[in-house]
Design a protein around this motif. Structure first.
Motif, PDB file in Angstrom:
ATOM      1  N   SER A 282       0.828  -1.208   0.000  1.00 36.46           N
ATOM      2  CA  SER A 282       0.000   0.000   0.000  1.00 36.46           C
ATOM      3  C   SER A 282       0.864   1.260   0.000  1.00 36.46           C
ATOM      4  CB  SER A 282      -0.912   0.007   1.228  1.00 36.46           C
ATOM      5  OG  SER A 282      -1.756  -1.116   1.233  1.00 36.46           O
ATOM      6  N   ALA A 283       1.893   1.265   0.823  1.00 30.33           N
ATOM      7  CA  ALA A 283       2.723   2.467   0.984  1.00 30.33           C
ATOM      8  C   ALA A 283       3.491   2.825  -0.281  1.00 30.33           C
ATOM      9  CB  ALA A 283       3.695   2.271   2.149  1.00 30.33           C
ATOM     10  N   PHE A 284       3.893   1.813  -1.043  1.00 27.88           N
ATOM     11  CA  PHE A 284       4.732   2.056  -2.217  1.00 27.88           C
ATOM     12  C   PHE A 284       4.010   1.725  -3.518  1.00 27.88           C
ATOM     13  CE2 PHE A 284       7.929   0.793   1.146  1.00 27.88           C
ATOM     14  CZ  PHE A 284       8.163   2.105   1.541  1.00 27.88           C
ATOM     15  N   SER A 285       2.714   1.924  -3.552  1.00 27.38           N
ATOM     16  CA  SER A 285       1.928   1.597  -4.743  1.00 27.38           C
ATOM     17  C   SER A 285       2.330   2.436  -5.948  1.00 27.38           C
ATOM     18  CB  SER A 285       0.439   1.764  -4.458  1.00 27.38           C
ATOM     19  OG  SER A 285       0.159   3.112  -4.110  1.00 27.38           O
TER      20      SER A 285
ATOM     21  N   ASP B 286      10.080  -3.761 -10.471  1.00 26.74           N
ATOM     22  CA  ASP B 286      11.440  -3.309 -10.154  1.00 26.74           C
ATOM     23  C   ASP B 286      11.747  -3.649  -8.696  1.00 26.74           C
ATOM     24  OD1 ASP B 286      13.900  -2.103  -9.878  1.00 26.74           O
ATOM     25  OD2 ASP B 286      13.094  -0.063  -9.852  1.00 26.74           O
ATOM     26  N   ARG B 287      12.043  -4.915  -8.451  1.00 25.01           N
ATOM     27  CA  ARG B 287      12.287  -5.374  -7.082  1.00 25.01           C
ATOM     28  C   ARG B 287      13.514  -4.702  -6.469  1.00 25.01           C
ATOM     29  NH1 ARG B 287      11.225 -10.991  -6.915  1.00 25.01           N
ATOM     30  NH2 ARG B 287       9.157 -10.361  -6.361  1.00 25.01           N
ATOM     31  N   THR B 288      14.525  -4.436  -7.285  1.00 24.13           N
ATOM     32  CA  THR B 288      15.758  -3.820  -6.780  1.00 24.13           C
ATOM     33  C   THR B 288      15.458  -2.470  -6.124  1.00 24.13           C
ATOM     34  OG1 THR B 288      16.990  -4.883  -8.554  1.00 24.13           O
ATOM     35  CG2 THR B 288      18.079  -3.079  -7.400  1.00 24.13           C
ATOM     36  N   GLY B 289      14.694  -1.640  -6.800  1.00 23.10           N
ATOM     37  CA  GLY B 289      14.377  -0.321  -6.257  1.00 23.10           C
ATOM     38  C   GLY B 289      13.448  -0.366  -5.068  1.00 23.10           C
TER      39      GLY B 289
ATOM     40  N   GLY C  16      14.763  -1.843  -1.144  1.00 20.72           N
ATOM     41  CA  GLY C  16      15.456  -0.922  -0.238  1.00 20.72           C
ATOM     42  C   GLY C  16      14.466  -0.137   0.612  1.00 20.72           C
ATOM     43  N   LEU C  17      13.390   0.328  -0.018  1.00 17.63           N
ATOM     44  CA  LEU C  17      12.353   1.042   0.730  1.00 17.63           C
ATOM     45  C   LEU C  17      11.617   0.103   1.683  1.00 17.63           C
ATOM     46  CD1 LEU C  17      10.891   3.359  -2.050  1.00 17.63           C
ATOM     47  CD2 LEU C  17      12.384   4.003  -0.148  1.00 17.63           C
ATOM     48  N   CYS C  18      11.388  -1.123   1.242  1.00 14.46           N
ATOM     49  CA  CYS C  18      10.725  -2.107   2.109  1.00 14.46           C
ATOM     50  C   CYS C  18      11.556  -2.349   3.372  1.00 14.46           C
ATOM     51  CB  CYS C  18      10.503  -3.412   1.356  1.00 14.46           C
ATOM     52  SG  CYS C  18       9.259  -3.300   0.058  1.00 14.46           S
ATOM     53  N   TYR C  19      12.870  -2.497   3.215  1.00 17.24           N
ATOM     54  CA  TYR C  19      13.735  -2.715   4.378  1.00 17.24           C
ATOM     55  C   TYR C  19      13.697  -1.514   5.326  1.00 17.24           C
ATOM     56  CZ  TYR C  19      15.812  -6.728   1.937  1.00 17.24           C
ATOM     57  OH  TYR C  19      16.022  -7.920   1.302  1.00 17.24           O
TER      58      TYR C  19
END
Length: 112
Positions: A52-55, A61-64, A67-70
């Motif tokens: 939800s936060a990064f929709s 693009d899992r690489t990008g 990092g935000l998920c971590y």
């Protein structure tokens, strides 16, 4: 208020060249339902959902996005994992990272 990171497959093992959008949108809907249920049943828990936060990010693009998920996961008191996480590279990465950081992991769906 306890902050709980909600991990759920988004793409699973989806082929990025021929994505099954029904699976993608179904997973988004599932996460939204999970978060609604948590807010309703556990008013002392703040669900942190990267889906939800990064929709606004490119889902492929899992690489990008990882990092935000971590970074979001580092704010959490616990990690709760839902859905068929065993088939999700992203969920497995989040579980591994949480365990390395000493964040408790609760496997709420799929194989344990």
């Amino acid at each position: 208020m306890k902050k709980v990171y909600i991990a759920h497959p988004l793409l699973g093992d989806m082929d990025c060249k021929n994505p099954n959008l029904r699976v993608l949108y179904g997973n988004i809907e599932s996460v939204e339902d999970i978060c609604r249920r948590i807010v309703k049943e556990h008013p002392d828990i703040l669900p942190l959902s990267p889906i939800s936060a990064f929709s606004f990010l490119d889902a492929f693009d899992r690489t990008g996005s990882m990092g935000l998920c971590y970074k979001l996961l580092s704010l959490a008191d616990e990690l709760w994992v839902f859905g068929d996480w065993m088939g999700s590279e992203g969920c497995l990465m989040e579980i591994r990272w949480a365990r390395e950081m000493g964040i408790p992991v609760e496997l709420c769906g799929g194989a344990k």
